[in-house]
Every structure is written in C-alpha cells, then in structure tokens.
Design a protein around this motif. Structure first.
Motif, PDB file in Angstrom:
ATOM      1  N   ILE A 199     -12.350 -26.252  36.251  1.00  0.00           N
ATOM      2  CA  ILE A 199     -11.518 -26.254  37.453  1.00  0.00           C
ATOM      3  C   ILE A 199     -12.434 -26.528  38.639  1.00  0.00           C
ATOM      4  O   ILE A 199     -13.439 -25.823  38.834  1.00  0.00           O
ATOM      5  CB  ILE A 199     -10.798 -24.900  37.654  1.00  0.00           C
ATOM      6  CG1 ILE A 199      -9.940 -24.578  36.442  1.00  0.00           C
ATOM      7  CG2 ILE A 199      -9.933 -24.935  38.906  1.00  0.00           C
ATOM      8  CD1 ILE A 199      -9.343 -23.178  36.482  1.00  0.00           C
TER       9      ILE A 199
ATOM     10  N   ASN B 186      -7.582 -24.917  44.332  1.00  0.00           N
ATOM     11  CA  ASN B 186      -6.907 -24.877  43.035  1.00  0.00           C
ATOM     12  C   ASN B 186      -6.629 -23.464  42.519  1.00  0.00           C
ATOM     13  O   ASN B 186      -5.615 -23.247  41.864  1.00  0.00           O
ATOM     14  CB  ASN B 186      -7.725 -25.640  41.989  1.00  0.00           C
ATOM     15  CG  ASN B 186      -7.448 -27.138  42.038  1.00  0.00           C
ATOM     16  OD1 ASN B 186      -6.373 -27.565  42.453  1.00  0.00           O
ATOM     17  ND2 ASN B 186      -8.416 -27.938  41.641  1.00  0.00           N
TER      18      ASN B 186
ATOM     19  N   TYR C 147      -4.170 -21.139  38.485  1.00  0.00           N
ATOM     20  CA  TYR C 147      -4.670 -22.309  39.202  1.00  0.00           C
ATOM     21  C   TYR C 147      -3.600 -23.391  39.164  1.00  0.00           C
ATOM     22  O   TYR C 147      -2.649 -23.341  38.375  1.00  0.00           O
ATOM     23  CB  TYR C 147      -5.970 -22.805  38.558  1.00  0.00           C
ATOM     24  CG  TYR C 147      -5.846 -23.047  37.074  1.00  0.00           C
ATOM     25  CD1 TYR C 147      -5.516 -24.302  36.571  1.00  0.00           C
ATOM     26  CD2 TYR C 147      -6.041 -22.004  36.174  1.00  0.00           C
ATOM     27  CE1 TYR C 147      -5.386 -24.526  35.216  1.00  0.00           C
ATOM     28  CE2 TYR C 147      -5.910 -22.214  34.813  1.00  0.00           C
ATOM     29  CZ  TYR C 147      -5.583 -23.468  34.335  1.00  0.00           C
ATOM     30  OH  TYR C 147      -5.441 -23.683  32.988  1.00  0.00           O
ATOM     31  N   THR C 148      -3.756 -24.369  40.032  1.00  0.00           N
ATOM     32  CA  THR C 148      -2.764 -25.447  40.113  1.00  0.00           C
ATOM     33  C   THR C 148      -3.022 -26.533  39.081  1.00  0.00           C
ATOM     34  O   THR C 148      -2.087 -27.028  38.447  1.00  0.00           O
ATOM     35  CB  THR C 148      -2.751 -26.048  41.522  1.00  0.00           C
ATOM     36  OG1 THR C 148      -4.080 -26.470  41.855  1.00  0.00           O
ATOM     37  CG2 THR C 148      -2.269 -25.023  42.538  1.00  0.00           C
ATOM     38  N   LYS C 149      -4.295 -26.913  38.887  1.00  0.00           N
ATOM     39  CA  LYS C 149      -4.602 -27.918  37.873  1.00  0.00           C
ATOM     40  C   LYS C 149      -6.069 -27.798  37.476  1.00  0.00           C
ATOM     41  O   LYS C 149      -6.916 -27.328  38.231  1.00  0.00           O
ATOM     42  CB  LYS C 149      -4.295 -29.318  38.382  1.00  0.00           C
ATOM     43  CG  LYS C 149      -5.194 -29.785  39.523  1.00  0.00           C
ATOM     44  CD  LYS C 149      -4.886 -31.231  39.908  1.00  0.00           C
ATOM     45  CE  LYS C 149      -5.829 -31.719  41.003  1.00  0.00           C
ATOM     46  NZ  LYS C 149      -5.590 -33.146  41.332  1.00  0.00           N
ATOM     47  N   SER C 150      -6.333 -28.262  36.251  1.00  0.00           N
ATOM     48  CA  SER C 150      -7.697 -28.300  35.740  1.00  0.00           C
ATOM     49  C   SER C 150      -8.180 -29.744  35.722  1.00  0.00           C
ATOM     50  O   SER C 150      -7.411 -30.683  35.997  1.00  0.00           O
ATOM     51  CB  SER C 150      -7.757 -27.706  34.334  1.00  0.00           C
ATOM     52  OG  SER C 150      -6.966 -28.472  33.436  1.00  0.00           O
TER      53      SER C 150
ATOM     54  N   ASP D  59      -8.799 -33.265  34.541  1.00  0.00           N
ATOM     55  CA  ASP D  59      -8.039 -34.128  33.628  1.00  0.00           C
ATOM     56  C   ASP D  59      -6.689 -33.521  33.248  1.00  0.00           C
ATOM     57  O   ASP D  59      -6.029 -34.011  32.317  1.00  0.00           O
ATOM     58  CB  ASP D  59      -8.825 -34.427  32.344  1.00  0.00           C
ATOM     59  CG  ASP D  59     -10.131 -35.158  32.627  1.00  0.00           C
ATOM     60  OD1 ASP D  59     -10.172 -35.907  33.625  1.00  0.00           O
ATOM     61  OD2 ASP D  59     -11.084 -34.956  31.866  1.00  0.00           O
ATOM     62  N   ASP D  60      -6.269 -32.427  33.945  1.00  0.00           N
ATOM     63  CA  ASP D  60      -4.996 -31.751  33.641  1.00  0.00           C
ATOM     64  C   ASP D  60      -4.880 -31.399  32.158  1.00  0.00           C
ATOM     65  O   ASP D  60      -3.805 -31.468  31.553  1.00  0.00           O
ATOM     66  CB  ASP D  60      -3.798 -32.621  34.052  1.00  0.00           C
ATOM     67  CG  ASP D  60      -3.651 -32.704  35.557  1.00  0.00           C
ATOM     68  OD1 ASP D  60      -4.061 -31.732  36.228  1.00  0.00           O
ATOM     69  OD2 ASP D  60      -3.155 -33.716  36.054  1.00  0.00           O
ATOM     70  N   LYS D  61      -5.989 -30.999  31.590  1.00  0.00           N
ATOM     71  CA  LYS D  61      -6.010 -30.684  30.165  1.00  0.00           C
ATOM     72  C   LYS D  61      -5.248 -29.410  29.866  1.00  0.00           C
ATOM     73  O   LYS D  61      -4.599 -29.293  28.818  1.00  0.00           O
ATOM     74  CB  LYS D  61      -7.462 -30.569  29.698  1.00  0.00           C
ATOM     75  CG  LYS D  61      -7.615 -30.422  28.193  1.00  0.00           C
ATOM     76  CD  LYS D  61      -9.085 -30.426  27.823  1.00  0.00           C
ATOM     77  CE  LYS D  61      -9.259 -30.311  26.312  1.00  0.00           C
ATOM     78  NZ  LYS D  61     -10.694 -30.319  25.928  1.00  0.00           N
ATOM     79  N   TYR D  62      -5.316 -28.436  30.768  1.00  0.00           N
ATOM     80  CA  TYR D  62      -4.624 -27.151  30.592  1.00  0.00           C
ATOM     81  C   TYR D  62      -3.887 -26.792  31.876  1.00  0.00           C
ATOM     82  O   TYR D  62      -4.247 -27.246  32.966  1.00  0.00           O
ATOM     83  CB  TYR D  62      -5.613 -26.030  30.256  1.00  0.00           C
ATOM     84  CG  TYR D  62      -6.349 -26.232  28.943  1.00  0.00           C
ATOM     85  CD1 TYR D  62      -5.737 -25.964  27.730  1.00  0.00           C
ATOM     86  CD2 TYR D  62      -7.670 -26.694  28.938  1.00  0.00           C
ATOM     87  CE1 TYR D  62      -6.412 -26.145  26.529  1.00  0.00           C
ATOM     88  CE2 TYR D  62      -8.348 -26.869  27.744  1.00  0.00           C
ATOM     89  CZ  TYR D  62      -7.719 -26.600  26.548  1.00  0.00           C
ATOM     90  OH  TYR D  62      -8.387 -26.789  25.362  1.00  0.00           O
ATOM     91  N   GLY D  63      -2.867 -25.968  31.724  1.00  0.00           N
ATOM     92  CA  GLY D  63      -2.123 -25.491  32.884  1.00  0.00           C
ATOM     93  C   GLY D  63      -1.820 -24.005  32.845  1.00  0.00           C
ATOM     94  O   GLY D  63      -1.511 -23.402  33.874  1.00  0.00           O
TER      95      GLY D  63
END
Length: 441
Positions: free
Chosen positions: A112, A118, A140-143, A145-149
């Motif tokens: 992150i 974030n 958090y809002t995003k990781s 590469d948006d791998k996890y949420g």
C-alpha cells in the motif's frame, strides 16, 4: 568469507574479489560490514542472488533494506490472505514515498502506497479470550495494482514482538511491557504519514472508553468492537466496519433474562442483526448509543409502557376489588347480624331477627318450612341446654347439703356433748323426724 561471497550475485562477488586481491586486508572489513548488516536487519531474509541493491532494480517485488523504517518478522496474517509474512514499513524504490508491505522471501505479497491518503483506519484491538495476542487492523482504499481490497488483519504475539524489539535494540532488555512496543510502532506510523489508534491499551483515561462484546451474526460467532468513531464486527469474512456517524438507529430485540439482540440500521437503510449478546453488556451499549446520539428505535419503551399498564391495572384491581379477606369479612358482617360468629352469645328472644331470618330465607320451593324446622331445632337445643344447666345446679346444691350433713354427724359422734351446745325440742309431741336440728331449703 565464503558465507559472504555465496550470498552475493556474481557481478558483485567479482567486484569484491578484485578489491580483495588488491587489498587483502579488506577481507575482514567486508566480513564485518556483512555481519553488521545481517544483525541490524534480522527480521528480513538474507539477500538472495536474484536481489539487487540500490537503484539497480525498480521492481516493487523487492525492497531495499536501507529504506526500511520499521519491520516485524513472521507475523500471522489473517486477512486479506492467511499465511506467515513479514511486515515492513519502508520507502519505495522509485519516488521514496512511504509504503506498507507484507513480504514473503523478500518479495511483496501486498503493498500500500500513499499511506496518508490510502489508509482510512489503523487500530490495535484486543483478542477475545487470548490476552497474549493483539490484532493490528488496517482498512485502506486500494493496494498496489489493486491486488487486494479486504482489510489487513494481523495477529501479533506480545512475547514474540517484545523479543524482536529487544534483539533489534529498539527497547531495553529489562522492559517487559508490550505497551512500549505499541508506542514505538505508533511513532513510526506517524513518520510514514498515518496514525495507528490505541483505544484499549494505553489510552485508559479517554472520556469515551472503548469496549467489545461477544455475539453472533447469523451462525457466525464473532466480536463486536465499539470504538470512538467506528463499530467493527469480526473476524470471519466478511469483516464489517461502520462509522458511528453513519448509523441511523439501533434496536434492541429478543430480550430474554440472559441475552438480547442489537439491530443496526445505517443511513443507507442497510440492516444488520447481532444476536445473543449477554445482558450484562446492555448498559455499556446503551451509554454508547446515547453518547453518539444514535436513535434508539427499539421496542423497549413500548414494552415498558405495557409493563406500566399492567401495573396500573393491578393497582386499580387492588383499589376497586376487595381482597378475599375483606370480602369474607363483609359477608360475615352482613350474614351474622345480632350474633357472635364463634357462638359465644346469642339473644334467646330476638323475635325481630327471627322474623328477618324467616323473611330472607323464604322461597317458592318450600325453603320456608326447612328454615322454620332449623329454627325449631335451634330453639330445642337452647332449651335442652338450659335444662341441663338447671339439673347441674341442683346436683351441686344436693352435694353441698350432703357434705354439710356428714360434717354435722361427725361432730355429734366424735365430740363431748357438754362442750357442744345443742338446742333441744321442747315439744313433747313425739315428732322426732321434723326436729332433727338440720334445715333444708
């Protein structure tokens, strides 16, 4: 020297060997540098041959150890993935911005960036029934590469963290308080641009104390945390997080002697039920609801109104309806006028009462005659009682007379005639029977 060379990539190893050939004394210096680097960063895996130092690699799959702000080794990650990973707070390779990473074998599993923007919440939470562990919970809002949420949930063992802090020289060996570790991690997070709150461990003087209760959501058992600005239910997926300002109302239902349910409604009209909460937790939850000015739309007030109505009805019944004792007393007073209930005294010649009795007991089915018979029987009983008392009186008088006669005869036969004056009958008519000297009534 061999351990040093074996952990370097070929290009770097050749550079070191060339320097050693020119300056043989440099071997010990290289070895000391290598050992010092491993000791100060023992929470990370040794350098692999594929890893590069400095700016030779821009890949986010590896990090530069010199950029590490803080790290922990072998922590138990429960979300968004489940495995043992290393936690690192460090600077990214490219623009040197603070980054939070979960690492395995030196490679990023989750990262992150832009932490100040974030990360929306980070908090230390107690683990129910496991005093030796602590949760680190991060949303958090995003990781990268948006791998996890899903939120990050890490279990920290207090003893293990203390040992790592002591080995790394962060705290003194004599310190045994885990709160010192929490204070240090919070300071490092501030340097990275975000805050980790601690509502349970070091902020005991806060005006709105946080607490947690055990409950169910459906068939899932979990913990409901009441924090100053959030409610969290976990930690089986999905983990629920509510901002207290987004809660529209709370309803208490299914209230029993031991447990009750909490129904939560958000301002977006989403409904969530948390059941089987122990009754001892009610006051804390109710105080929280009042502090946050959340609307209580529960049935409790209606139930109280019903309860008050029942109490009022019972009170009116006591005022309007005589008790059994009072009713019995009134019946006795109305049905036994002129007499004693225990039968101690009765008026023998109460003709007026006899007449009233006959009038009240009269009926068209012949009950008048039975009433007269009952009265005649009662009168006969009274007469028999009088005769019996009269006979007893005469018997007592006869007994007294006999005793007096016996006493006088004893005096005549056992005493001196000269000493006892006796009146003699002067009549010479010879009627000795009537002049016995004893008189009878």
């Amino acid at each position: 020297m061999d351990s040093l060379l074996n952990n370097l990539d070929p290009e770097l190893r050749n550079s070191v060997l060339s320097i050693v050939k020119k300056v043989p004394e440099s071997v010990s210096i290289f070895q000391k540098v290598y050992d010092a680097g491993r000791t100060s960063n023992n929470e990370f895996e040794p350098l692999r041959k594929s890893q590069k130092l400095g700016n030779e690699s821009t890949s986010e799959e590896s990090i530069d150890r010199s950029s590490v702000i803080f790290g922990l080794n072998d922590v138990s990650v429960l979300s968004p993935l489940r495995k043992k990973l290393n936690l690192a707070l460090h600077l990214s390779r490219g623009d040197k911005t603070p980054t939070l990473s979960l690492l395995r074998d030196g490679r990023q599993e989750l990262a992150i960036r832009d932490l100040g923007k974030n990360i929306t919440m980070a908090v230390f939470l107690p683990v129910a029934e496991k005093m030796g562990n602590v949760y680190l919970f991060i949303t958090y809002t995003k990781s990268v590469d948006d791998k996890y949420g899903d939120p990050i949930l890490i279990t920290l063992n207090k003893e293990s963290v203390l040992q790592q802090f002591k080995q790394n020289g962060i705290i003194e060996n004599e310190i045994g308080e885990f709160t010192k570790c929490i204070e240090y991690m919070r300071k490092q997070a501030i340097l990275a641009g975000f805050r980790i709150t601690d509502p349970f461990f070091t902020n005991s003087s806060q005006q709105s104390p946080s607490f947690h209760v055990e409950c169910h959501r459906g068939t899932k058992e979990g913990t409901l945390y009441f924090l100053p600005e959030h409610l969290i239910f976990g930690f089986k997926k999905p983990i629920l997080v509510f901002q207290s300002s987004d809660i529209e109302s709370i309803t208490y239902t299914s209230i029993t002697r031991l447990t009750f349910n909490v129904n939560l409604v958000t301002k977006e009209d989403e409904k969530f039920e948390f059941s089987m909460i122990d009754q001892s937790e009610y006051n804390k939850i109710d105080d929280y609801v009042k502090r946050k000015q959340v609307t209580d739309k529960s049935m409790s007030e209606e139930l109280k109104a019903k309860s008050n109505y029942k109490n009022q009805q019972a009170a009116q019944g006591e005022n309007n309806e005589p008790s059994a004792l009072k009713e019995a007393a009134q019946l006795m007073e109305g049905g036994n006028e002129g007499g004693n209930l225990n039968g101690a005294e009765f008026d023998d010649d109460d003709d007026e009462n006899d007449a009233n009795f006959e009038e009240e007991s009269g009926s068209s089915d012949g009950s008048d005659e039975s009433g007269e018979e009952e009265m005649n029987d009662e009168t006969a009983d009274r007469e028999a009682m009088r005769e019996e008392q009269h006979d007893e009186q005469h018997e007592m008088e006869d007994a007294e007379a006999e005793e007096a006669e016996d006493l006088e005869q004893e005096q005549d036969g056992g005493g001196d005639a000269d000493d006892i004056p006796i009146e003699l009958d002067d009549d010479d008519d010879g009627d000795d029977d009537e002049g016995s000297g004893v008189e009878y009534d």
